[in-house]
Design an enzyme around this catalytic site. Sequence first.
Site, PDB file in Angstrom:
ATOM      1  N   HIS A   7       0.829  -1.212   0.000  1.00 51.40           N
ATOM      2  CA  HIS A   7       0.000   0.000   0.000  1.00 51.40           C
ATOM      3  C   HIS A   7       0.855   1.250   0.000  1.00 51.40           C
ATOM      4  O   HIS A   7       2.044   1.207   0.309  1.00 51.40           O
ATOM      5  CB  HIS A   7      -0.975   0.033   1.184  1.00 51.40           C
ATOM      6  CG  HIS A   7      -0.334   0.042   2.537  1.00 51.40           C
ATOM      7  ND1 HIS A   7      -0.031  -1.096   3.242  1.00 51.40           N
ATOM      8  CD2 HIS A   7       0.059   1.061   3.331  1.00 51.40           C
ATOM      9  CE1 HIS A   7       0.505  -0.787   4.404  1.00 51.40           C
ATOM     10  NE2 HIS A   7       0.585   0.524   4.484  1.00 51.40           N
ATOM     11  N   HIS A  79       3.990   7.099   3.864  1.00 50.98           N
ATOM     12  CA  HIS A  79       4.919   5.971   3.713  1.00 50.98           C
ATOM     13  C   HIS A  79       4.438   5.048   2.600  1.00 50.98           C
ATOM     14  O   HIS A  79       3.302   5.149   2.143  1.00 50.98           O
ATOM     15  CB  HIS A  79       5.098   5.197   5.025  1.00 50.98           C
ATOM     16  CG  HIS A  79       3.881   4.496   5.535  1.00 50.98           C
ATOM     17  ND1 HIS A  79       3.013   5.064   6.448  1.00 50.98           N
ATOM     18  CD2 HIS A  79       3.370   3.262   5.282  1.00 50.98           C
ATOM     19  CE1 HIS A  79       2.041   4.214   6.726  1.00 50.98           C
ATOM     20  NE2 HIS A  79       2.223   3.103   6.028  1.00 50.98           N
ATOM     21  N   GLU A 130       7.663   0.981   5.044  1.00 51.98           N
ATOM     22  CA  GLU A 130       7.099  -0.045   5.913  1.00 51.98           C
ATOM     23  C   GLU A 130       7.329  -1.388   5.218  1.00 51.98           C
ATOM     24  O   GLU A 130       7.125  -1.519   4.006  1.00 51.98           O
ATOM     25  CB  GLU A 130       5.593   0.200   6.090  1.00 51.98           C
ATOM     26  CG  GLU A 130       4.905  -0.827   6.968  1.00 51.98           C
ATOM     27  CD  GLU A 130       3.399  -0.534   7.165  1.00 51.98           C
ATOM     28  OE1 GLU A 130       2.826   0.227   6.363  1.00 51.98           O
ATOM     29  OE2 GLU A 130       2.821  -1.080   8.118  1.00 51.98           O
TER      30      GLU A 130
HETATM   31 CO    CO Z   1       1.149   1.302   6.313  1.00 51.60          CO
END
Ligand code: CO
Length: 134
Positions: A7, A79, A130
């Site tokens: 994502h 992020h 991440e």
């Molecule tokens: Co995230």
Amino acid sequence: MIGRLNHVAIAVSDIAKASELYRTKLGAQISAVEPQPEHGVNTVFITLPNTKIELLEPLGDKSPIQAFLDRNPDGGIHHICYEVDDILVARDKLKAEGARVLGDGNPKIGAHGKPVLFLHPKDFCGTLVELEQA
Ligand code: CO
């Protein structure tokens, strides 16, 4: 080592407004708002054919995204999340190569119920990364 883009997370100050924008202007499929008190954010998941967008809104007084929104009042990309096959193997390799893992260095359970880690943006082209166990 990295796999799929899981994502892209966008920090916003008003998640209801932001999800309406995605729904009405872009015709996106949006989830209901999901509070994640252990991460200090409210989230909305937008499902795209090949990945997801996560809208993040601060939740509580000590939200980890508040400082970002103070610097970027209109919101912005916060992020990006890449999948890895084994998060501990990935962490140990990155640490051995000098990358900084945020927090205590141990994976936490992320918004999708899987272990995640964050890598310091200064080590990755100015982008908070991440890693999520696939
Ligand atoms: Co995230």
